[in-house]
Design an enzyme around this catalytic site. Structure first.
Site, PDB file in Angstrom:
ATOM      1  N   ASP A 147       2.786  -9.207   3.928  1.00 29.20           N
ATOM      2  CA  ASP A 147       2.360 -10.602   3.782  1.00 29.20           C
ATOM      3  C   ASP A 147       3.610 -11.482   3.864  1.00 29.20           C
ATOM      4  OD1 ASP A 147       1.625 -13.117   2.652  1.00 29.20           O
ATOM      5  OD2 ASP A 147      -0.049 -12.230   1.608  1.00 29.20           O
ATOM      6  N   ASP A 179       2.413   1.088   4.602  1.00 28.59           N
ATOM      7  CA  ASP A 179       1.762   0.184   3.653  1.00 28.59           C
ATOM      8  C   ASP A 179       0.487  -0.364   4.306  1.00 28.59           C
ATOM      9  OD1 ASP A 179       1.326  -1.073   1.270  1.00 28.59           O
ATOM     10  OD2 ASP A 179       3.150  -2.282   1.306  1.00 28.59           O
ATOM     11  N   ASP A 180      -0.396  -0.894   3.449  1.00 27.79           N
ATOM     12  CA  ASP A 180      -1.639  -1.455   4.005  1.00 27.79           C
ATOM     13  C   ASP A 180      -1.368  -2.752   4.748  1.00 27.79           C
ATOM     14  OD1 ASP A 180      -1.024  -2.718   1.591  1.00 27.79           O
ATOM     15  OD2 ASP A 180      -3.070  -2.690   0.816  1.00 27.79           O
TER      16      ASP A 180
HETATM   17  O1  LIG Z   1       4.563  -8.732   1.899  1.00 29.62           O
HETATM   18  P1  LIG Z   1       4.271  -8.974   0.441  1.00 29.62           P
HETATM   19  O2  LIG Z   1       4.165 -10.434   0.118  1.00 29.62           O
HETATM   20  O3  LIG Z   1       5.207  -8.246  -0.468  1.00 29.62           O
HETATM   21  O4  LIG Z   1       2.801  -8.416   0.159  1.00 29.62           O
HETATM   22  C1  LIG Z   1       2.358  -7.164   0.614  1.00 29.62           C
HETATM   23  C2  LIG Z   1       2.185  -6.185  -0.506  1.00 29.62           C
HETATM   24  O5  LIG Z   1       1.250  -6.717  -1.468  1.00 29.62           O
HETATM   25  C3  LIG Z   1       0.228  -5.757  -1.732  1.00 29.62           C
HETATM   26  O6  LIG Z   1       0.619  -4.867  -2.753  1.00 29.62           O
HETATM   27  P2  LIG Z   1       0.563  -5.264  -4.300  1.00 29.62           P
HETATM   28  O7  LIG Z   1       1.949  -5.675  -4.719  1.00 29.62           O
HETATM   29  O8  LIG Z   1      -0.534  -6.240  -4.532  1.00 29.62           O
HETATM   30  O9  LIG Z   1       0.255  -3.912  -5.041  1.00 29.62           O
HETATM   31  P3  LIG Z   1      -0.861  -2.799  -4.755  1.00 29.62           P
HETATM   32  O10 LIG Z   1      -0.512  -2.178  -3.443  1.00 29.62           O
HETATM   33  O11 LIG Z   1      -0.728  -1.876  -5.903  1.00 29.62           O
HETATM   34  O12 LIG Z   1      -2.213  -3.488  -4.719  1.00 29.62           O
HETATM   35  C4  LIG Z   1       0.120  -4.988  -0.447  1.00 29.62           C
HETATM   36  O13 LIG Z   1      -0.421  -3.690  -0.698  1.00 29.62           O
HETATM   37  C5  LIG Z   1       1.567  -4.898   0.009  1.00 29.62           C
HETATM   38  O14 LIG Z   1       2.224  -3.795  -0.557  1.00 29.62           O
HETATM   39  O1  LIG Z   2      -5.453  -7.382  -1.150  1.00 29.85           O
HETATM   40  C1  LIG Z   2      -4.490  -8.072  -0.728  1.00 29.85           C
HETATM   41  N1  LIG Z   2      -4.687  -8.905   0.335  1.00 29.85           N
HETATM   42  C2  LIG Z   2      -3.687  -9.696   0.856  1.00 29.85           C
HETATM   43  O2  LIG Z   2      -3.884 -10.438   1.822  1.00 29.85           O
HETATM   44  C3  LIG Z   2      -2.427  -9.603   0.210  1.00 29.85           C
HETATM   45  N2  LIG Z   2      -1.217 -10.221   0.412  1.00 29.85           N
HETATM   46  C4  LIG Z   2      -0.383  -9.741  -0.512  1.00 29.85           C
HETATM   47  N3  LIG Z   2      -1.003  -8.839  -1.296  1.00 29.85           N
HETATM   48  C5  LIG Z   2      -2.274  -8.727  -0.868  1.00 29.85           C
HETATM   49  N4  LIG Z   2      -3.295  -7.980  -1.340  1.00 29.85           N
HETATM   50 MG   LIG Z   3       0.934  -2.799  -2.061  1.00 31.32          MG
END
Ligand SMILES: O=P(O)(O)OC[C@H]1O[C@H](OP(=O)(O)OP(=O)(O)O)[C@H](O)[C@@H]1O
Ligand SMILES: O=c1[nH]c(=O)c2nc[nH]c2[nH]1
Ligand SMILES: [Mg+2]
Length: 159
Positions: free
Chosen positions: A95, A91-92
């Site tokens: 959080d 994952d990127d």
């Molecule tokens: O640890 P957390 O509080 O769960 O946050 C982290 C996740 O939030 C973001 O995804 P998002 O749900 O925004 O979806 P996306 O990847 O499609 O942008 C990010 O890419 C992680 O997958």
């Molecule tokens: O673009 C993002 N940046 C963040 O820091 C983050 N945390 C949860 N989801 C996120 N998405």
């Molecule tokens: Mg995500």
């Protein structure tokens, strides 16, 4: 609203994803990668390329609407990854860790890697590269665009 923003450029993301791949070499070999869509897709592609992995599966967990957080819902299961044995989850970022917790529940035997980590989520990942504070919002290159910047001398001063 976050207290701080941490802007990541395409170059930096590429460099950081490659740095993560370096760390992962000694944790493998891996049979395949599971990208957590959507943010994990580009880091997963970079890491799969560096580790010479051709099997790329995905899992979709929907949690956020921009900066607003809801309940995580799995909208696509990683069918090809079984219980995660031999697989690398990418994952990127982590959080709060709620996405990671859901995916770990689906793939308990996989190795979990994220490029960036905040303190509340880092205990849920096996490998990451850079930590930022919990009150920092990471701005990824796919969520941003270059725009005109007001010269410092023309900006309003607060003191
Ligand atoms: O640890 P957390 O509080 O769960 O946050 C982290 C996740 O939030 C973001 O995804 P998002 O749900 O925004 O979806 P996306 O990847 O499609 O942008 C990010 O890419 C992680 O997958
Ligand atoms: O673009 C993002 N940046 C963040 O820091 C983050 N945390 C949860 N989801 C996120 N998405
Ligand atoms: Mg995500």
């Amino acid at each position: 609203m976050a207290a701080h923003y941490y802007t990541v450029t395409w170059d930096q993301l590429h460099r950081d994803a490659r740095a993560l791949a370096w760390r992962l070499i000694t944790r493998g070999p891996f049979r395949g990668v599971v990208a957590i869509t959507r943010g994990g897709l580009i880091p997963a592609a970079i890491i799969a390329r560096e580790l010479d992995i051709r099997l790329v599966e995905s899992v979709s967990v929907v949690t956020y609407d921009e900066e607003d957080k809801g309940q995580p819902v799995v909208t696509k299961h990683p069918a090809a990854a079984g219980d995660g044995t031999g697989f690398l989850i990418v994952d990127d970022l982590v959080d709060t860790g709620s996405t990671a917790r859901v995916v770990r529940g689906l793939l308990p035997k996989a190795h979990f890697a994220a490029v960036y980590a905040k303190p509340a989520g880092k205990v849920l990942v096996d490998s990451f590269v850079t930590e930022v504070s919990q009150d920092t919002w990471i701005l990824f290159p796919w969520d941003t665009e270059p725009q005109f910047s007001v010269p410092l001398a023309k900006r309003e001063r607060s003191a």
